[in-house]
Structure formats: C-alpha cells, structure tokens
Design an enzyme around this catalytic site. Structure first.
Site, PDB file in Angstrom:
ATOM      1  N   ARG A  27     -24.495   7.196 -49.730  1.00 10.89           N
ATOM      2  CA  ARG A  27     -25.490   8.510 -50.324  1.00 10.89           C
ATOM      3  C   ARG A  27     -25.006   9.363 -51.112  1.00 10.89           C
ATOM      4  O   ARG A  27     -25.900   9.991 -51.860  1.00 10.89           O
ATOM      5  CB  ARG A  27     -25.988   8.844 -48.931  1.00 10.89           C
ATOM      6  CG  ARG A  27     -26.678   7.818 -47.952  1.00 10.89           C
ATOM      7  CD  ARG A  27     -27.725   6.999 -48.637  1.00 10.89           C
ATOM      8  NE  ARG A  27     -28.708   6.134 -47.549  1.00 10.89           N
ATOM      9  CZ  ARG A  27     -29.631   5.361 -48.194  1.00 10.89           C
ATOM     10  NH1 ARG A  27     -29.736   5.163 -49.359  1.00 10.89           N
ATOM     11  NH2 ARG A  27     -30.063   4.572 -47.247  1.00 10.89           N
ATOM     12  N   GLN A  68     -24.958   8.236 -54.698  1.00 11.75           N
ATOM     13  CA  GLN A  68     -26.489   7.782 -54.998  1.00 11.75           C
ATOM     14  C   GLN A  68     -27.058   9.274 -55.383  1.00 11.75           C
ATOM     15  O   GLN A  68     -27.613   9.457 -56.595  1.00 11.75           O
ATOM     16  CB  GLN A  68     -27.276   7.378 -53.795  1.00 11.75           C
ATOM     17  CG  GLN A  68     -28.692   7.105 -54.314  1.00 11.75           C
ATOM     18  CD  GLN A  68     -29.169   6.325 -52.972  1.00 11.75           C
ATOM     19  OE1 GLN A  68     -28.811   6.153 -51.876  1.00 11.75           O
ATOM     20  NE2 GLN A  68     -30.584   6.230 -53.220  1.00 11.75           N
ATOM     21  N   GLU A  99     -31.893   8.587 -42.661  1.00 16.82           N
ATOM     22  CA  GLU A  99     -33.361   9.042 -41.878  1.00 16.82           C
ATOM     23  C   GLU A  99     -32.946   9.624 -40.584  1.00 16.82           C
ATOM     24  O   GLU A  99     -33.453  10.712 -40.123  1.00 16.82           O
ATOM     25  CB  GLU A  99     -34.296   8.035 -42.038  1.00 16.82           C
ATOM     26  CG  GLU A  99     -34.846   7.642 -43.481  1.00 16.82           C
ATOM     27  CD  GLU A  99     -35.596   6.228 -43.464  1.00 16.82           C
ATOM     28  OE1 GLU A  99     -36.558   6.330 -42.968  1.00 16.82           O
ATOM     29  OE2 GLU A  99     -34.992   5.447 -43.924  1.00 16.82           O
ATOM     30  N   THR A 107     -23.964  -6.444 -50.898  1.00 17.16           N
ATOM     31  CA  THR A 107     -25.619  -6.550 -50.233  1.00 17.16           C
ATOM     32  C   THR A 107     -25.383  -7.537 -49.289  1.00 17.16           C
ATOM     33  O   THR A 107     -24.996  -8.797 -49.865  1.00 17.16           O
ATOM     34  CB  THR A 107     -26.732  -6.649 -51.121  1.00 17.16           C
ATOM     35  OG1 THR A 107     -26.611  -5.774 -52.092  1.00 17.16           O
ATOM     36  CG2 THR A 107     -28.044  -6.906 -50.502  1.00 17.16           C
ATOM     37  N   HIS A 162     -40.488   5.017 -44.917  1.00 13.65           N
ATOM     38  CA  HIS A 162     -38.856   5.269 -45.657  1.00 13.65           C
ATOM     39  C   HIS A 162     -39.237   6.071 -46.965  1.00 13.65           C
ATOM     40  O   HIS A 162     -38.387   7.091 -46.913  1.00 13.65           O
ATOM     41  CB  HIS A 162     -38.345   4.007 -45.831  1.00 13.65           C
ATOM     42  CG  HIS A 162     -36.955   4.138 -46.629  1.00 13.65           C
ATOM     43  ND1 HIS A 162     -36.100   4.731 -46.114  1.00 13.65           N
ATOM     44  CD2 HIS A 162     -36.730   3.869 -48.016  1.00 13.65           C
ATOM     45  CE1 HIS A 162     -34.628   4.700 -46.957  1.00 13.65           C
ATOM     46  NE2 HIS A 162     -35.405   4.209 -48.155  1.00 13.65           N
ATOM     47  N   LYS A 209     -25.105   1.209 -54.910  1.00 12.89           N
ATOM     48  CA  LYS A 209     -25.821   0.124 -54.396  1.00 12.89           C
ATOM     49  C   LYS A 209     -25.156  -1.166 -54.532  1.00 12.89           C
ATOM     50  O   LYS A 209     -25.248  -2.226 -54.111  1.00 12.89           O
ATOM     51  CB  LYS A 209     -27.422  -0.068 -54.826  1.00 12.89           C
ATOM     52  CG  LYS A 209     -28.161   1.157 -54.155  1.00 12.89           C
ATOM     53  CD  LYS A 209     -28.644   1.142 -52.948  1.00 12.89           C
ATOM     54  CE  LYS A 209     -29.694   2.203 -52.834  1.00 12.89           C
ATOM     55  NZ  LYS A 209     -30.237   2.296 -51.251  1.00 12.89           N
ATOM     56  N   GLU A 240     -29.243  -0.210 -44.924  1.00 15.99           N
ATOM     57  CA  GLU A 240     -30.601  -0.050 -45.115  1.00 15.99           C
ATOM     58  C   GLU A 240     -31.013  -1.463 -44.586  1.00 15.99           C
ATOM     59  O   GLU A 240     -30.617  -2.588 -44.788  1.00 15.99           O
ATOM     60  CB  GLU A 240     -30.960  -0.145 -46.604  1.00 15.99           C
ATOM     61  CG  GLU A 240     -30.559   1.166 -47.252  1.00 15.99           C
ATOM     62  CD  GLU A 240     -31.341   1.757 -48.340  1.00 15.99           C
ATOM     63  OE1 GLU A 240     -31.781   0.677 -49.478  1.00 15.99           O
ATOM     64  OE2 GLU A 240     -31.683   2.872 -48.790  1.00 15.99           O
ATOM     65  N   GLU A 288     -33.287  -4.171 -43.967  1.00 19.35           N
ATOM     66  CA  GLU A 288     -34.581  -4.857 -45.052  1.00 19.35           C
ATOM     67  C   GLU A 288     -34.691  -6.312 -44.853  1.00 19.35           C
ATOM     68  O   GLU A 288     -33.866  -6.987 -44.067  1.00 19.35           O
ATOM     69  CB  GLU A 288     -34.031  -4.662 -46.571  1.00 19.35           C
ATOM     70  CG  GLU A 288     -33.687  -3.269 -46.817  1.00 19.35           C
ATOM     71  CD  GLU A 288     -33.652  -3.056 -48.469  1.00 19.35           C
ATOM     72  OE1 GLU A 288     -34.074  -4.040 -49.396  1.00 19.35           O
ATOM     73  OE2 GLU A 288     -33.163  -2.130 -49.162  1.00 19.35           O
ATOM     74  N   ASP A 345     -28.724  -3.635 -47.256  1.00 23.36           N
ATOM     75  CA  ASP A 345     -28.439  -2.876 -48.616  1.00 23.36           C
ATOM     76  C   ASP A 345     -27.376  -1.755 -48.284  1.00 23.36           C
ATOM     77  O   ASP A 345     -27.969  -0.448 -48.326  1.00 23.36           O
ATOM     78  CB  ASP A 345     -29.790  -2.658 -49.336  1.00 23.36           C
ATOM     79  CG  ASP A 345     -29.777  -2.102 -50.393  1.00 23.36           C
ATOM     80  OD1 ASP A 345     -28.679  -2.052 -51.310  1.00 23.36           O
ATOM     81  OD2 ASP A 345     -30.420  -1.314 -51.073  1.00 23.36           O
ATOM     82  N   ASP A 379     -34.535  -4.940 -56.014  1.00 22.17           N
ATOM     83  CA  ASP A 379     -34.865  -4.360 -54.512  1.00 22.17           C
ATOM     84  C   ASP A 379     -36.089  -3.253 -54.587  1.00 22.17           C
ATOM     85  O   ASP A 379     -36.109  -2.611 -55.686  1.00 22.17           O
ATOM     86  CB  ASP A 379     -33.634  -3.269 -54.187  1.00 22.17           C
ATOM     87  CG  ASP A 379     -33.475  -3.079 -52.817  1.00 22.17           C
ATOM     88  OD1 ASP A 379     -34.302  -3.665 -51.918  1.00 22.17           O
ATOM     89  OD2 ASP A 379     -33.175  -2.052 -52.263  1.00 22.17           O
TER      90      ASP A 379
END
Ligand code: MN
Length: 441
Positions: free
Chosen positions: A248, A251, A384, A268, A145, A264, A210, A212, A244, A138
């Site tokens: 958080r 993480q 975000e 996915t 971002h 993560k 996420e 992607e 993804d 990844d």
C-alpha cells in the site's frame, strides 16, 4: 450459462469414500481441475481432478483406455503440465468430461477397479499453476471495496463517476502469479513517508492482502472480435481463489496517473484447484445492482445476467502469525464475506474486456478485485479493516496487526453449500511473508 444436470444431484455419492464426508471440499458434485505430481518417485506434472482426499490422475485414466470419443480426446490433453490444451477444447467438451468422470466415480460404477489404480493421495502431491497464464487482468468489481478505499482518499466523493458504467480493471503481471504454498518476499520500493519531501527506497511497511477470486478463460476470441454478454460464460473454464498481495505504501506514491505497478507485480497467489462454472450452477443468484443505479449500456445488460449472473460463494481469510505457529495456535479468521455482493459479474468482465476487440486466450486469468461485502467485517483487505492503518486489529493471542508482518501466513478459503448438501469447496490458497532481501543481497 449452465443449468443443473445429473452431475449436480446432491444425493450422488462416490466409491472414493473420503468424498462423501460432510464438509469435504471435493465431493463428487465438485470435480475441480488442477495440475499436480506425486511427491513419491520422480514424476512429471500432469492434470488431475480432486475427489475427496485423493486426486484422480487423468493422465493415467487416459492410458486405461476406458473412454472413447471426445472424452478420450480430452483425457489425452491431461499429460500436459497445464490445463491450457483442455481449456482450448471448449465448453461442450469440458461438460462431457465432467459427466463421464461423475458417472465413473459414482458408487457402484463398474470402472471403480480400473480407476482406483489412478488415485494419488493429495497428502503425497504437490501442485503447479493450473495454466500457463499469458495475460492477467485485475478488476475492481466490488462496489463496497471501491467505496471503502475511495473514502480513505476522497471522503466526500468515494466513487469515481465511471464506476457504475463499466467494470474497472488494469493489466496485471502474469509472471509473478504463483500457486498456493509459495512464499512471498516482502517487496522493496519507493515510498514517501508522511511529511517527507523526497521518497526513499525501503522495504514495504504496509503489506496487504486482497481477497479475490480468479477467473480462468477457457476459450478466447480472435483479435478484432468481441464476446457478447450472452456467450461470455461459455468462454470461462472456472474459478479459483486469488490473493492479490499489495504494497500500500508503494501504491500510494506510484499509482497516479496510470494505476498500480510495482505495488502489485511482486506476487499474486492462486489456489491449485479450478472449480468449473458448471460445478457452480446450483449456486447462481441475482446480481445486486440497485434499481436506482443508471441503466446499463446494452452490451453489459441482460435479464439472464441480472437474475443469475452472480454466485452465492462464501469466502474467508485466516491469518497465522509466526508466534501463533510457535505456540501451536491454529489460524485465526480475519474476514468472512460472500461473492454475491460483487457489483459486476464474470460475464460482464469478459464482455467488457473484449468489447474493443482485445483477444483473450486460453489460460488468461482475471482477478475479480477485492471482494468486500457491505459491512467492514466483510472487507477483503487490511487497508479497509484497519481504516488505512488507523484501527489496528488485536488477535486472540494479543498480537496487534495493521498490515502484515514477516512470518505471517495468510489462507484464503471459499465454498458453495446449501444447508447440509455437498460443499463445493475451493481448497486453500496459502502464502507466507518472508523478510525483504537486504540491499546488495
Ligand atoms: Mn486486486
């Protein structure tokens, strides 16, 4: 890198009439590959191409014996339950197959009567992962971002000093890459609550998406060799949508000093259809890299990459909560952005990944990283949009979200389109969040 050819002609139409409808994701100019089976009967997974609301079963096409040479050889790999063998044949063969299928599916093709027996309705199909994915990497190719997330942790210094020099990435987990439609169980993990002294094992409270794109490697390289930038896209089979899923709170506690791990690796999700880079040729655009940024080291720099390395590819994310589903409300759009805002290209990811002699293999998957655009409504993750959870979103039905709740279903979409021309769509990439499994279960 592909130029345009007769398969991209916007005027082409297909004898599969649903492919000619405006806003159809799979017109004859697209021809994405996937692995599917009919839900009617007891069939095995095999390779197909999406056309309109149908799938052309390439296993059945191979048995019709209407093609010859390298096209027939390519079709004979389509009895496999993955695209890996087709991917390993290389770009000239993928291109020859695309041309043959484009001609065979066109209005007026003499093959209509034989190939119409090889169509399976998408509504009566289910999908497997497009490939056996040996390795999943990844990346972090959106500078918007990287800046948005960096600001949450380092307000004065959001971008780390390496960002404009190399495409940042980490090795992800291939075993938990799943095809669209599979549920996602809320992960558990260690989290350190604000002001707490010791971490606890809890269900994730800050589950995120996420937005992607996935990049499927078609042909690899021998260990100890590198793929130069100029040849990098010849090794790329195509692109898909990729979500993804990210925990958080896990993480934030685990990521230093080696980066994301269990935050993560639980899931996915990717779309079942892989859109070839050849299909995307008309939608290439210049790389958005400001003149004032540092000159690249030559292995990551070329005029072709600067002028045509990016894709004008619209992306959006929709959410449908449990309450919305029960009230029969449609999914609501959370995010709309475009892949053109990425700072590093597909070719640069391939060139950088192999510059040390790392061997890529057919079916390897790259994630582009969260594809946030320049403004906050184009941000590709809830982290975000909600400013780290400080600015919740209110949905049209009044429900509030900072991160995902159990029952939320997330849909990714993507497409390329010029005006009223054909829409080169990616279909959907869907996943629903289920509650964490209770301790001891
Ligand atoms: Mn990611």
């Amino acid at each position: 890198m592909h130029g345009c050819n007769e398969t991209h002609d916007a005027q082409l139409s297909s004898w599969v009439h649903s492919a000619n409808e405006a806003d159809c994701d799979f017109p004859i100019q697209n021809l994405p590959f996937g692995v599917f089976r009919s839900t009617v009967g007891n069939e095995v997974f095999r390779v197909g191409v999406a056309i309109g609301d149908q799938i052309l079963d390439l296993f059945q096409v191979a048995r019709q014996g209407v093609f010859a040479g390298e096209v027939q050889a390519a079709l004979e790999t389509c009895s496999e339950h993955s695209l890996n063998q087709l991917m390993s044949l290389g770009q000239p063969v993928w291109s020859a197959l695309r041309l043959a299928l484009s001609r065979a599916l066109r209005s007026g093709s003499p093959l209509e009567s034989k190939l119409s027996d090889c169509l399976v309705p998408q509504a009566e199909s289910e999908y497997a992962l497009p490939a056996e994915i040996g390795d999943y990497t990844d990346f972090y190719t959106s500078i918007h971002h990287a800046t948005n997330v960096g600001k949450l942790f380092r307000p004065d210094n959001p971008l780390l000093p390496n960002y404009k020099w190399l495409p940042i990435g980490y090795h992800g987990r291939a075993s938990s890459v799943v095809v669209s439609g599979q549920d996602v169980i809320r992960p558990k993990g260690q989290t350190l609550a604000p002001a707490a002294q010791t971490p606890q094992l809890t269900p994730c409270k800050r589950l995120d998406i996420e937005l992607e794109l996935g990049v499927f490697i078609g042909t690899g390289n021998a260990r100890g060799t590198s793929i130069p930038l100029a040849l990098a896209e010849d090794h790329v089979f195509g692109l898909c949508l990729l979500n993804d899923w990210s925990a958080r709170d896990l993480q934030a506690w685990e990521y230093q000093p080696l980066g994301p791990f269990l935050s993560k690796s639980f899931a996915t999700t990717i779309s079942p259809w892989v859109v070839t880079t050849e299909a995307l040729a008309p939608y290439r655009v210049a790389l958005e890299r400001p003149q004032s940024d540092p000159a690249l080291i030559p292995y990551l720099d070329s005029l072709q990459n600067n002028t045509l390395g990016a894709f004008d590819l619209e992306l959006e994310v929709l959410i449908q909560t449990q309450q919305m589903r029960e009230a029969k409300l449609p999914p609501e759009k959370l995010i709309q952005t475009n892949y053109r805002h990425a700072y590093w290209t597909v070719a640069q990811m391939v060139a950088h990944h192999t510059v040390n002699g790392c061997n890529l293999q057919s079916g390897d998957l790259f994630g582009t990283g969260t594809l946030s655009g320049p403004t906050l409504d184009q941000a590709g993750a809830l982290l975000e949009i909600t400013q780290g959870g400080k600015s919740p979103i209110t949905l049209a039905n009044g429900q509030v979200r900072t991160f995902l709740e159990d029952g939320d279903e997330v849909t990714l979409r993507g497409w390329c389109q010029h005006g009223s021309g054909p829409r080169i769509g990616f279909g959907t990439c869907i996943g629903r969040v289920l509650p964490s499994i209770a301790a001891g279960a």
